[in-house]
Motif scaffolding. Sequence first.
Motif, PDB file in Angstrom:
ATOM      1  N   VAL A  28       0.847  -1.204   0.000  1.00  0.00           N
ATOM      2  CA  VAL A  28       0.000   0.000   0.000  1.00  0.00           C
ATOM      3  C   VAL A  28       0.885   1.258   0.000  1.00  0.00           C
ATOM      4  O   VAL A  28       1.805   1.375   0.808  1.00  0.00           O
ATOM      5  CB  VAL A  28      -0.930   0.008   1.238  1.00  0.00           C
ATOM      6  CG1 VAL A  28      -1.747   1.295   1.300  1.00  0.00           C
ATOM      7  CG2 VAL A  28      -1.837  -1.207   1.216  1.00  0.00           C
ATOM      8  N   LYS A  29       0.587   2.161  -0.955  1.00  0.00           N
ATOM      9  CA  LYS A  29       1.348   3.414  -1.017  1.00  0.00           C
ATOM     10  C   LYS A  29       0.695   4.435  -0.082  1.00  0.00           C
ATOM     11  O   LYS A  29      -0.536   4.463   0.039  1.00  0.00           O
ATOM     12  CB  LYS A  29       1.367   3.959  -2.445  1.00  0.00           C
ATOM     13  CG  LYS A  29       2.190   3.090  -3.388  1.00  0.00           C
ATOM     14  CD  LYS A  29       2.088   3.584  -4.813  1.00  0.00           C
ATOM     15  CE  LYS A  29       2.872   2.663  -5.732  1.00  0.00           C
ATOM     16  NZ  LYS A  29       2.579   2.923  -7.146  1.00  0.00           N
ATOM     17  N   PRO A  30       1.522   5.290   0.538  1.00  0.00           N
ATOM     18  CA  PRO A  30       0.949   6.268   1.472  1.00  0.00           C
ATOM     19  C   PRO A  30       0.030   7.268   0.772  1.00  0.00           C
ATOM     20  O   PRO A  30       0.299   7.669  -0.365  1.00  0.00           O
ATOM     21  CB  PRO A  30       2.182   6.968   2.071  1.00  0.00           C
ATOM     22  CG  PRO A  30       3.292   6.696   1.123  1.00  0.00           C
ATOM     23  CD  PRO A  30       2.992   5.411   0.448  1.00  0.00           C
ATOM     24  N   ASN A  31      -1.077   7.593   1.457  1.00  0.00           N
ATOM     25  CA  ASN A  31      -2.032   8.615   1.007  1.00  0.00           C
ATOM     26  C   ASN A  31      -2.674   8.323  -0.346  1.00  0.00           C
ATOM     27  O   ASN A  31      -3.025   9.238  -1.077  1.00  0.00           O
ATOM     28  CB  ASN A  31      -1.342   9.999   0.992  1.00  0.00           C
ATOM     29  CG  ASN A  31      -0.732  10.317   2.346  1.00  0.00           C
ATOM     30  OD1 ASN A  31      -1.389  10.145   3.380  1.00  0.00           O
ATOM     31  ND2 ASN A  31       0.519  10.720   2.355  1.00  0.00           N
ATOM     32  N   HIS A  32      -2.786   7.056  -0.682  1.00  0.00           N
ATOM     33  CA  HIS A  32      -3.464   6.648  -1.909  1.00  0.00           C
ATOM     34  C   HIS A  32      -4.539   5.616  -1.561  1.00  0.00           C
ATOM     35  O   HIS A  32      -4.237   4.658  -0.861  1.00  0.00           O
ATOM     36  CB  HIS A  32      -2.480   5.996  -2.896  1.00  0.00           C
ATOM     37  CG  HIS A  32      -1.690   6.972  -3.688  1.00  0.00           C
ATOM     38  ND1 HIS A  32      -0.602   7.632  -3.159  1.00  0.00           N
ATOM     39  CD2 HIS A  32      -1.839   7.407  -4.970  1.00  0.00           C
ATOM     40  CE1 HIS A  32      -0.098   8.431  -4.089  1.00  0.00           C
ATOM     41  NE2 HIS A  32      -0.826   8.309  -5.191  1.00  0.00           N
ATOM     42  N   PRO A  33      -5.759   5.807  -2.079  1.00  0.00           N
ATOM     43  CA  PRO A  33      -6.748   4.726  -1.872  1.00  0.00           C
ATOM     44  C   PRO A  33      -6.288   3.466  -2.618  1.00  0.00           C
ATOM     45  O   PRO A  33      -5.744   3.573  -3.725  1.00  0.00           O
ATOM     46  CB  PRO A  33      -8.039   5.288  -2.459  1.00  0.00           C
ATOM     47  CG  PRO A  33      -7.612   6.386  -3.369  1.00  0.00           C
ATOM     48  CD  PRO A  33      -6.304   6.912  -2.859  1.00  0.00           C
ATOM     49  N   THR A  34      -6.466   2.344  -2.012  1.00  0.00           N
ATOM     50  CA  THR A  34      -5.963   1.093  -2.604  1.00  0.00           C
ATOM     51  C   THR A  34      -7.040   0.019  -2.584  1.00  0.00           C
ATOM     52  O   THR A  34      -7.843  -0.056  -1.646  1.00  0.00           O
ATOM     53  CB  THR A  34      -4.740   0.578  -1.783  1.00  0.00           C
ATOM     54  OG1 THR A  34      -3.872   1.665  -1.533  1.00  0.00           O
ATOM     55  CG2 THR A  34      -4.012  -0.544  -2.495  1.00  0.00           C
ATOM     56  N   LYS A  35      -7.027  -0.815  -3.609  1.00  0.00           N
ATOM     57  CA  LYS A  35      -7.897  -1.993  -3.615  1.00  0.00           C
ATOM     58  C   LYS A  35      -7.023  -3.216  -3.324  1.00  0.00           C
ATOM     59  O   LYS A  35      -6.173  -3.569  -4.139  1.00  0.00           O
ATOM     60  CB  LYS A  35      -8.563  -2.157  -4.987  1.00  0.00           C
ATOM     61  CG  LYS A  35     -10.077  -2.247  -4.856  1.00  0.00           C
ATOM     62  CD  LYS A  35     -10.754  -2.449  -6.154  1.00  0.00           C
ATOM     63  CE  LYS A  35     -11.946  -1.560  -6.397  1.00  0.00           C
ATOM     64  NZ  LYS A  35     -12.808  -1.228  -5.313  1.00  0.00           N
ATOM     65  N   VAL A  36      -7.206  -3.775  -2.168  1.00  0.00           N
ATOM     66  CA  VAL A  36      -6.434  -4.973  -1.809  1.00  0.00           C
ATOM     67  C   VAL A  36      -7.236  -6.209  -2.205  1.00  0.00           C
ATOM     68  O   VAL A  36      -8.448  -6.251  -1.999  1.00  0.00           O
ATOM     69  CB  VAL A  36      -6.128  -4.986  -0.287  1.00  0.00           C
ATOM     70  CG1 VAL A  36      -5.538  -6.326   0.141  1.00  0.00           C
ATOM     71  CG2 VAL A  36      -5.173  -3.866   0.065  1.00  0.00           C
ATOM     72  N   VAL A  37      -6.538  -7.177  -2.787  1.00  0.00           N
ATOM     73  CA  VAL A  37      -7.215  -8.420  -3.169  1.00  0.00           C
ATOM     74  C   VAL A  37      -6.795  -9.526  -2.199  1.00  0.00           C
ATOM     75  O   VAL A  37      -5.603  -9.765  -1.998  1.00  0.00           O
ATOM     76  CB  VAL A  37      -6.850  -8.856  -4.613  1.00  0.00           C
ATOM     77  CG1 VAL A  37      -7.726 -10.027  -5.045  1.00  0.00           C
ATOM     78  CG2 VAL A  37      -7.006  -7.701  -5.578  1.00  0.00           C
ATOM     79  N   LEU A  38      -7.789 -10.154  -1.587  1.00  0.00           N
ATOM     80  CA  LEU A  38      -7.529 -11.316  -0.727  1.00  0.00           C
ATOM     81  C   LEU A  38      -7.953 -12.566  -1.486  1.00  0.00           C
ATOM     82  O   LEU A  38      -9.049 -12.625  -2.032  1.00  0.00           O
ATOM     83  CB  LEU A  38      -8.313 -11.218   0.584  1.00  0.00           C
ATOM     84  CG  LEU A  38      -8.082  -9.984   1.467  1.00  0.00           C
ATOM     85  CD1 LEU A  38      -8.923 -10.073   2.732  1.00  0.00           C
ATOM     86  CD2 LEU A  38      -6.609  -9.834   1.826  1.00  0.00           C
TER      87      LEU A  38
END
Lengths: 558, 126
Positions: free
Chosen positions: B43-53
């Motif tokens: 995860v990059k700082p201050n960026h919305p992220t879509k994590v895939v599980l």
Amino acid sequence: MFIQGLANFIDDFLGGLMLISYALIVGSLIWAAWILRIWDRSSAGAGAPEPVVAICVRILKAGAITLAAMQGTKLLIKGLLLAATLGDFPLGAYMGTVQFIAGLLRFILSCGFIYLAVQLSAAPRNRSAWNTAAVLTVPLVISGAWLVHGVGRFEHREQLMVMTVIHQLAAAVWFGGVAQLLFLWHTRRSEQAAHEFWPLAITRFGWLGAASVLLLVSTGLPLAIEYIGSLDGLFGTGYGALVATKVALMGGALYFAYRNRKAGKEWKLRGASADLTGKVPYFIEAETFVLVGVLFVAATLSSQPPSVDIKDTTATVSEVAYMFAPRLPKISSPTHEQLLAGEAGRVAVVDKVPSVAATEWSDYNHNISGIFLTGMCLVAMLSYTGRFRWTRYWPVGFIGLSIFLFFRSDAETWPLGPIGFWESTFGNGEVFQHRIATLLAFLLGVMELRARTRPDADRLRYMFPVLSAFGGILLLTHSHAEFELKSEYLIQSTHTAMGLLAVVVASGRWLELRLAAAPASSSRTVAGFDEGHVAGFLSILAMFVIGNFLMFYREPLY
Amino acid sequence: MFPRAINQSGRLMPAIALCLLALTPKAWSHAVVTESSLTSHPVKPNHPTKVVLFFNSGVELALSRVFLVSKGDVFHPVNIANGKKAGEMLVDIPPLEPGDYALKYKVFAADGHFTENVIRFRVDNP
């Protein structure tokens, strides 16, 4: 959160009871067909007399009532668990799950069996009711396919579901048949027909039992290969260890089954067998203890992820062996203040800091308990020499152990910690199980002490094996808090081994007590050993090994 | 031994079983995360992220919850959705400051068991 731990524990426990009641229903139907031959229209007179059929109906009814009650409770408990875990209750979504639908179907089917069993109680030879019951058994068996691991696999889904259903069916035939034999024997005093049918039932069940074992193995093996996949998977995960435990218990049950079959064959050849009435009934009772253990292990399996899915968190065989390796027991404990100081970090999610004090606290608890148990067993072994009357008092150790456990088991709860007694008992599954274990140790001590020191406490003697079996089941279904699969498993591996041994303790002591009442001539083996004493000594030996496991216990730091 | 009706139903059993298997919707059992995109795409700082599980099996999305846990164990519920493939779950992570975090998931599998677990991760300075 208050009820979540309790609900989780009850959920697994109900699973075992459901498998038992399912086996009673399905086993009763197979028993009626093959052993009682109620559908036999020939004039050879091979069918069982009506009083014997009535016994079968009673067990069918008990199984149906229990399954309905358990299945209904499970659906409710699952809902409670959902509400407690999620903080809200999406009823529609819950009712739409395959789990709910399959569970509800089983509940309705078991209610149908209750209705039929009531009809059959009034008229045990009611052919139409038997036919309907046989037809109802088909969806009952098939509905199980949606309640097993196989339903969720991406590969070989249908094959795994069918294989598991056949596996469960085979187990049901075996356990259900053993339950029928058990009740047939206990009814023989009041029912002459049961007494006369007994040898026939034993010989006929020999074949059926053998076929069910063959089916169990031929379906269990591919399932184990599919779900476990490696040697480390077998010994290094909860799922694998439970399968290994199941196999070990099955071995014990098979030994009893072999002895029963041997007696049946002897009766068939010679027209008489001393073992058939002198030993076989008690072997069947001991076999029941073991098979109940097997069914609870099977139920617990369903709450474990298959080994093949957690390769990254699988322990190696050497790591597991280290858990059982002999070492000096820990006889000093951190202070209560030191323990509480590390608790916040230990239970933290983000900034988790493993607590050395908590680990040492737990090691001390287990090791001291082990010293208690090992000491008790040495005195108990001494009692078999018959020379020292004072050795009869060895169960006092259990009372001391229970007091120790009450104060030490869960330091963060009452009486030592800030969390209230009831809140901790019902809000945390692990604490709840510890409380039951503590009560169990106390009851074991009090009852066994009275049984061994008072000649008039005949019936009380049987409480020890019963409570031991319950303790074994508790250990086999014991769960620690989640999130660290590997560390949890290393702890669980010792508990599983102790659970297995507790079943040995229970069946050994039961046999000792029962065979003591058998005629002297029939309680000896060919080698001249008194089988009752051998079983009793094995029971104490198993308890001694449990004591050793506890004495050498070392909790992984996590 | 069995009357004809029961004999027939016995012969029909495999067919009935296969029909039911064919008709039932796909469902999933005891769910554990076998992999996550956090490993390959931190995860990059201050960026919305879509994590895939990636789960070993699918989960009942309506009966599952995922929480972002920040320092001091503060829980923030996050949105979840099904991924493209079976067993994939998409988790919306809001923009985050550098630091230590965790995803706590509570998922309901088709075998009726809840799985609760934690995935810890770190957001590093660029």
